[in-house]
Design an enzyme around this catalytic site. Structure first.
Site, PDB file in Angstrom:
ATOM      1  N   ARG A 155     -52.618 -21.791  16.949  1.00 22.00           N
ATOM      2  CA  ARG A 155     -51.868 -20.792  16.489  1.00 22.00           C
ATOM      3  C   ARG A 155     -51.957 -20.632  14.867  1.00 22.00           C
ATOM      4  O   ARG A 155     -51.121 -20.015  14.352  1.00 22.00           O
ATOM      5  CB  ARG A 155     -50.286 -21.302  16.691  1.00 22.00           C
ATOM      6  CG  ARG A 155     -49.721 -21.197  18.309  1.00 22.00           C
ATOM      7  CD  ARG A 155     -48.409 -21.212  18.407  1.00 22.00           C
ATOM      8  NE  ARG A 155     -47.781 -22.196  18.014  1.00 22.00           N
ATOM      9  CZ  ARG A 155     -46.411 -22.334  17.944  1.00 22.00           C
ATOM     10  NH1 ARG A 155     -45.436 -21.431  18.479  1.00 22.00           N
ATOM     11  NH2 ARG A 155     -45.923 -23.653  16.998  1.00 22.00           N
ATOM     12  N   ASP A 156     -53.150 -21.098  14.369  1.00 17.11           N
ATOM     13  CA  ASP A 156     -53.395 -20.954  12.985  1.00 17.11           C
ATOM     14  C   ASP A 156     -54.947 -21.052  12.790  1.00 17.11           C
ATOM     15  O   ASP A 156     -55.384 -21.585  11.827  1.00 17.11           O
ATOM     16  CB  ASP A 156     -52.659 -21.820  12.221  1.00 17.11           C
ATOM     17  CG  ASP A 156     -52.527 -21.534  10.700  1.00 17.11           C
ATOM     18  OD1 ASP A 156     -52.751 -20.395  10.305  1.00 17.11           O
ATOM     19  OD2 ASP A 156     -52.269 -22.447   9.762  1.00 17.11           O
ATOM     20  N   ILE A 157     -55.645 -20.293  13.465  1.00 21.43           N
ATOM     21  CA  ILE A 157     -57.021 -20.378  13.175  1.00 21.43           C
ATOM     22  C   ILE A 157     -57.334 -19.327  12.088  1.00 21.43           C
ATOM     23  O   ILE A 157     -56.996 -18.164  12.141  1.00 21.43           O
ATOM     24  CB  ILE A 157     -57.746 -19.791  14.524  1.00 21.43           C
ATOM     25  CG1 ILE A 157     -57.585 -20.806  15.635  1.00 21.43           C
ATOM     26  CG2 ILE A 157     -59.024 -19.442  14.220  1.00 21.43           C
ATOM     27  CD1 ILE A 157     -58.117 -21.992  15.473  1.00 21.43           C
TER      28      ILE A 157
END
Length: 226
Positions: free
Chosen positions: A51-53
């Site tokens: 959820r935060d690439i």
């Protein structure tokens, strides 16, 4: 607490090339993005969504040709019964379903982010640089920049376009991404990293990865390993 030292992150690598008017060579972009998708495949097999690439969360070891994911503070099992946060993932890498308010999203949001990272490696700049959520919504619904399609090899464009499908269910899984033909150069080529060292282990899949890949494992492995 001791932490492993990483000399660079992908953001620094991209900026370093941009400062001298270049973008990352195609072979190295393939090497690093393959490892990004493989790492996501392992996370997803464990039931976790990162959820935060984004480039800053991809650690790079240029002397070894190794990439590792970091910053798991936003990671979550999307099926754990708890509500899924809507405002998640850095704006420039946020999937359309997040931008437009869907809470029942899937690990496909990571695939969108990874596609944005790959496009950024090709272009040397952020693909969708919206300054507000409203502007970001507008940008992601447009066609990919013609420049990207013109300068990237067709096999790379094929993968990037797939990962950036507006419909989440049409995006490839992480392991399906690894099986795309653009990575055949890693499976069958003779790429060397800058110091002429051989490539890091890319096909040493563990039991969890093999189980998650299923019959796709035959496409992921070089023929000599089958």
């Amino acid at each position: 607490m001791g932490m492993e030292y990483a000399p660079n992150n992908m953001h620094q690598m991209i900026r370093g090339y941009a400062d001298i008017g270049l973008t990352m060579p195609t072979e190295y972009a393939k090497l690093y993005t393959y490892q990004m998708f493989r790492a996501l495949g392992y996370m997803h097999a464990l039931g976790l969504c990162h959820r935060d690439i984004k480039p800053r969360n991809l650690l790079v070891y240029p002397n070894w040709g190794v990439l590792k994911l970091c910053d798991f503070g936003s990671a979550k099992n999307l099926n754990d019964g708890r509500p899924n946060a809507l405002y998640i993932c850095s704006r420039h890498y946020r999937a359309p379903e997040l931008l437009f308010g869907t809470r029942n999203y899937t690990v496909a949001v990571d695939i969108w982010s990874a596609g944005c990272v790959y496009a950024e490696l090709i272009l040397g700049r952020i693909l969708y640089p919206g300054k507000t959520v409203a502007e970001q919504r507008n940008l992601v619904t447009r066609q990919l920049p013609k420049e990207l399609i013109e300068i990237a090899p067709p096999d790379v464009v094929e993968l990037v376009i797939s990962t950036l499908s507006l419909k989440a269910s049409l995006r490839p899984s992480a392991f399906e991404s690894c099986a795309y033909r653009c990575y055949d150069q890693l499976r069958y080529g003779d790429i060397l990293i800058p110091n002429d060292q051989p490539l890091p282990p890319l096909f040493n899949f563990n039991h969890t990865e093999v189980k998650a890949a299923g019959i796709l494992i035959k496409e992921l492995l070089p023929r000599q390993l089958l």
